[in-house]
Design a protein around this motif. Sequence first.
Motif, PDB file in Angstrom:
ATOM      1  N   ALA A 112       0.817  -1.215   0.000  1.00 59.54           N
ATOM      2  CA  ALA A 112       0.000   0.000   0.000  1.00 59.54           C
ATOM      3  C   ALA A 112       0.851   1.264   0.000  1.00 59.54           C
ATOM      4  O   ALA A 112       1.890   1.331   0.661  1.00 59.54           O
ATOM      5  CB  ALA A 112      -0.920   0.018   1.215  1.00 59.54           C
ATOM      6  N   THR A 113       0.380   2.248  -0.751  1.00 61.67           N
ATOM      7  CA  THR A 113       0.900   3.607  -0.654  1.00 61.67           C
ATOM      8  C   THR A 113      -0.227   4.477  -0.099  1.00 61.67           C
ATOM      9  O   THR A 113      -1.364   4.033   0.018  1.00 61.67           O
ATOM     10  CB  THR A 113       1.349   4.147  -2.016  1.00 61.67           C
ATOM     11  N   PHE A 114       0.079   5.720   0.221  1.00 59.39           N
ATOM     12  CA  PHE A 114      -0.924   6.555   0.873  1.00 59.39           C
ATOM     13  C   PHE A 114      -0.681   8.016   0.560  1.00 59.39           C
ATOM     14  O   PHE A 114       0.398   8.407   0.110  1.00 59.39           O
ATOM     15  CB  PHE A 114      -0.872   6.355   2.387  1.00 59.39           C
ATOM     16  N   ASN A 115      -1.688   8.827   0.811  1.00 63.70           N
ATOM     17  CA  ASN A 115      -1.510  10.268   0.787  1.00 63.70           C
ATOM     18  C   ASN A 115      -2.641  10.918   1.580  1.00 63.70           C
ATOM     19  O   ASN A 115      -3.634  10.274   1.925  1.00 63.70           O
ATOM     20  CB  ASN A 115      -1.465  10.816  -0.637  1.00 63.70           C
ATOM     21  N   VAL A 116      -2.459  12.191   1.884  1.00 59.43           N
ATOM     22  CA  VAL A 116      -3.429  12.955   2.648  1.00 59.43           C
ATOM     23  C   VAL A 116      -3.836  14.183   1.846  1.00 59.43           C
ATOM     24  O   VAL A 116      -3.012  14.790   1.157  1.00 59.43           O
ATOM     25  CB  VAL A 116      -2.818  13.388   4.003  1.00 59.43           C
ATOM     26  N   THR A 117      -5.096  14.528   1.916  1.00 59.15           N
ATOM     27  CA  THR A 117      -5.574  15.795   1.360  1.00 59.15           C
ATOM     28  C   THR A 117      -6.333  16.545   2.453  1.00 59.15           C
ATOM     29  O   THR A 117      -7.028  15.915   3.258  1.00 59.15           O
ATOM     30  CB  THR A 117      -6.496  15.564   0.148  1.00 59.15           C
ATOM     31  N   PRO A 118      -6.183  17.872   2.491  1.00 59.85           N
ATOM     32  CA  PRO A 118      -5.341  18.699   1.611  1.00 59.85           C
ATOM     33  C   PRO A 118      -3.852  18.369   1.756  1.00 59.85           C
ATOM     34  O   PRO A 118      -3.414  17.931   2.827  1.00 59.85           O
ATOM     35  CB  PRO A 118      -5.635  20.139   2.076  1.00 59.85           C
ATOM     36  N   ASP A 119      -3.121  18.593   0.683  1.00 58.46           N
ATOM     37  CA  ASP A 119      -1.714  18.192   0.632  1.00 58.46           C
ATOM     38  C   ASP A 119      -0.893  18.761   1.786  1.00 58.46           C
ATOM     39  O   ASP A 119      -0.055  18.071   2.367  1.00 58.46           O
ATOM     40  CB  ASP A 119      -1.091  18.634  -0.700  1.00 58.46           C
ATOM     41  N   LEU A 120      -1.128  20.029   2.107  1.00 62.25           N
ATOM     42  CA  LEU A 120      -0.333  20.667   3.155  1.00 62.25           C
ATOM     43  C   LEU A 120      -0.519  19.989   4.509  1.00 62.25           C
ATOM     44  O   LEU A 120       0.354  20.058   5.375  1.00 62.25           O
ATOM     45  CB  LEU A 120      -0.712  22.150   3.271  1.00 62.25           C
ATOM     46  N   ALA A 121      -1.647  19.312   4.690  1.00 66.91           N
ATOM     47  CA  ALA A 121      -1.919  18.665   5.974  1.00 66.91           C
ATOM     48  C   ALA A 121      -1.042  17.440   6.198  1.00 66.91           C
ATOM     49  O   ALA A 121      -0.923  16.953   7.322  1.00 66.91           O
ATOM     50  CB  ALA A 121      -3.389  18.270   6.057  1.00 66.91           C
ATOM     51  N   GLY A 122      -0.412  16.932   5.139  1.00 69.54           N
ATOM     52  CA  GLY A 122       0.429  15.753   5.267  1.00 69.54           C
ATOM     53  C   GLY A 122       1.555  15.931   6.268  1.00 69.54           C
ATOM     54  O   GLY A 122       1.933  14.982   6.965  1.00 69.54           O
ATOM     55  N   ALA A 123       2.087  17.127   6.372  1.00 74.97           N
ATOM     56  CA  ALA A 123       3.194  17.381   7.293  1.00 74.97           C
ATOM     57  C   ALA A 123       2.744  17.354   8.748  1.00 74.97           C
ATOM     58  O   ALA A 123       3.577  17.289   9.652  1.00 74.97           O
ATOM     59  CB  ALA A 123       3.841  18.730   6.971  1.00 74.97           C
ATOM     60  N   TYR A 124       1.429  17.387   8.989  1.00 73.58           N
ATOM     61  CA  TYR A 124       0.902  17.436  10.349  1.00 73.58           C
ATOM     62  C   TYR A 124       0.054  16.212  10.687  1.00 73.58           C
ATOM     63  O   TYR A 124      -0.518  16.142  11.772  1.00 73.58           O
ATOM     64  CB  TYR A 124       0.072  18.719  10.533  1.00 73.58           C
ATOM     65  N   PHE A 125      -0.004  15.259   9.767  1.00 66.70           N
ATOM     66  CA  PHE A 125      -0.744  14.022  10.004  1.00 66.70           C
ATOM     67  C   PHE A 125       0.271  12.953  10.398  1.00 66.70           C
ATOM     68  O   PHE A 125       1.010  12.437   9.563  1.00 66.70           O
ATOM     69  CB  PHE A 125      -1.511  13.598   8.749  1.00 66.70           C
ATOM     70  N   ASN A 126       0.328  12.636  11.677  1.00 64.60           N
ATOM     71  CA  ASN A 126       1.362  11.754  12.209  1.00 64.60           C
ATOM     72  C   ASN A 126       0.815  10.356  12.455  1.00 64.60           C
ATOM     73  O   ASN A 126      -0.145  10.182  13.210  1.00 64.60           O
ATOM     74  CB  ASN A 126       1.920  12.326  13.510  1.00 64.60           C
ATOM     75  N   LYS A 127       1.460   9.359  11.847  1.00 61.62           N
ATOM     76  CA  LYS A 127       1.050   7.969  12.022  1.00 61.62           C
ATOM     77  C   LYS A 127       2.034   7.265  12.957  1.00 61.62           C
ATOM     78  O   LYS A 127       3.232   7.242  12.702  1.00 61.62           O
ATOM     79  CB  LYS A 127       0.987   7.255  10.672  1.00 61.62           C
ATOM     80  N   VAL A 128       1.491   6.691  14.031  1.00 63.24           N
ATOM     81  CA  VAL A 128       2.300   5.950  14.984  1.00 63.24           C
ATOM     82  C   VAL A 128       2.457   4.503  14.524  1.00 63.24           C
ATOM     83  O   VAL A 128       3.520   3.898  14.655  1.00 63.24           O
ATOM     84  CB  VAL A 128       1.682   6.008  16.396  1.00 63.24           C
ATOM     85  N   GLU A 129       1.392   3.935  13.974  1.00 61.58           N
ATOM     86  CA  GLU A 129       1.416   2.577  13.435  1.00 61.58           C
ATOM     87  C   GLU A 129       0.608   2.557  12.146  1.00 61.58           C
ATOM     88  O   GLU A 129      -0.446   3.186  12.061  1.00 61.58           O
ATOM     89  CB  GLU A 129       0.820   1.571  14.421  1.00 61.58           C
ATOM     90  N   CYS A 130       1.100   1.827  11.141  1.00 62.66           N
ATOM     91  CA  CYS A 130       0.350   1.696   9.897  1.00 62.66           C
ATOM     92  C   CYS A 130       0.878   0.503   9.115  1.00 62.66           C
ATOM     93  O   CYS A 130       1.902  -0.083   9.446  1.00 62.66           O
ATOM     94  CB  CYS A 130       0.443   2.968   9.056  1.00 62.66           C
ATOM     95  N   PHE A 131       0.160   0.155   8.068  1.00 57.59           N
ATOM     96  CA  PHE A 131       0.521  -0.991   7.229  1.00 57.59           C
ATOM     97  C   PHE A 131       1.113  -0.553   5.895  1.00 57.59           C
ATOM     98  O   PHE A 131       1.367  -1.381   5.025  1.00 57.59           O
ATOM     99  CB  PHE A 131      -0.723  -1.854   6.965  1.00 57.59           C
ATOM    100  N   CYS A 132       1.347   0.733   5.722  1.00 58.97           N
ATOM    101  CA  CYS A 132       1.845   1.234   4.447  1.00 58.97           C
ATOM    102  C   CYS A 132       3.255   0.725   4.159  1.00 58.97           C
ATOM    103  O   CYS A 132       4.069   0.560   5.059  1.00 58.97           O
ATOM    104  CB  CYS A 132       1.822   2.755   4.438  1.00 58.97           C
TER     105      CYS A 132
END
Length: 204
Positions: A112-132
């Motif tokens: 899996a790949t991933f992304n966040v929208t809005p794009d700028l929010a990606g820098a502030y969306f913190n994942k502690v655990e994921c399957f990516c």
Amino acid sequence: MSSTKSERSNKVVAGVCVAFVAGMVGMAYAAVPLYAMFCKVTGYGGTTQRVDQYSDRVLDQKVTIRFNANTSGGLPWDFKPVARDITIKIGETAQAHYTATNHFDKPTYGRATFNVTPDLAGAYFNKVECFCFTDTTLKPGETLDMPVVFYVDPDIVNVPELKDVKTITLSYTFFPIEGAKPVANAPQAGDLKTNEKTDGNLGG
């Protein structure tokens, strides 16, 4: 003498051309990991951040996280979020779940790949655990539960373009990969906030 100088000049030009081509090829190979590193550090293109600790600050301001799921390249999986969305406080650590079911009569493999929208929010969306970016194997008919543990960095409210954001969308896309890979072990998170609402019809 003139002929010798001409031959030397041609060799120099040829050497420069070879070095230039080699350098371009090297840069092409380096471009992908360098771009990935750039996105990881800056959040460019909606790339989320991976962290090892939970947030130590929670704001009295809420944001809705929407979850999206897709497959690509003919991967025969039913891949979807268990809940379509969850509303949390900014800085609050939360857990969401995705599931994937293999509808093929043989083991199949995906990543899996991933992304966040809005794009700028990606820098502030913190994942502690994921399957990516984990090579995942599903046996025929097997269903795998894949939790994601995350929080939205409170510093997001200090960004003029994001301080009033009300909804952030986290999207995953599973792609097929070749060959037998180790079965991914879904991370087991603690007793975190979840949303029990399900949406079995969400696709992409």
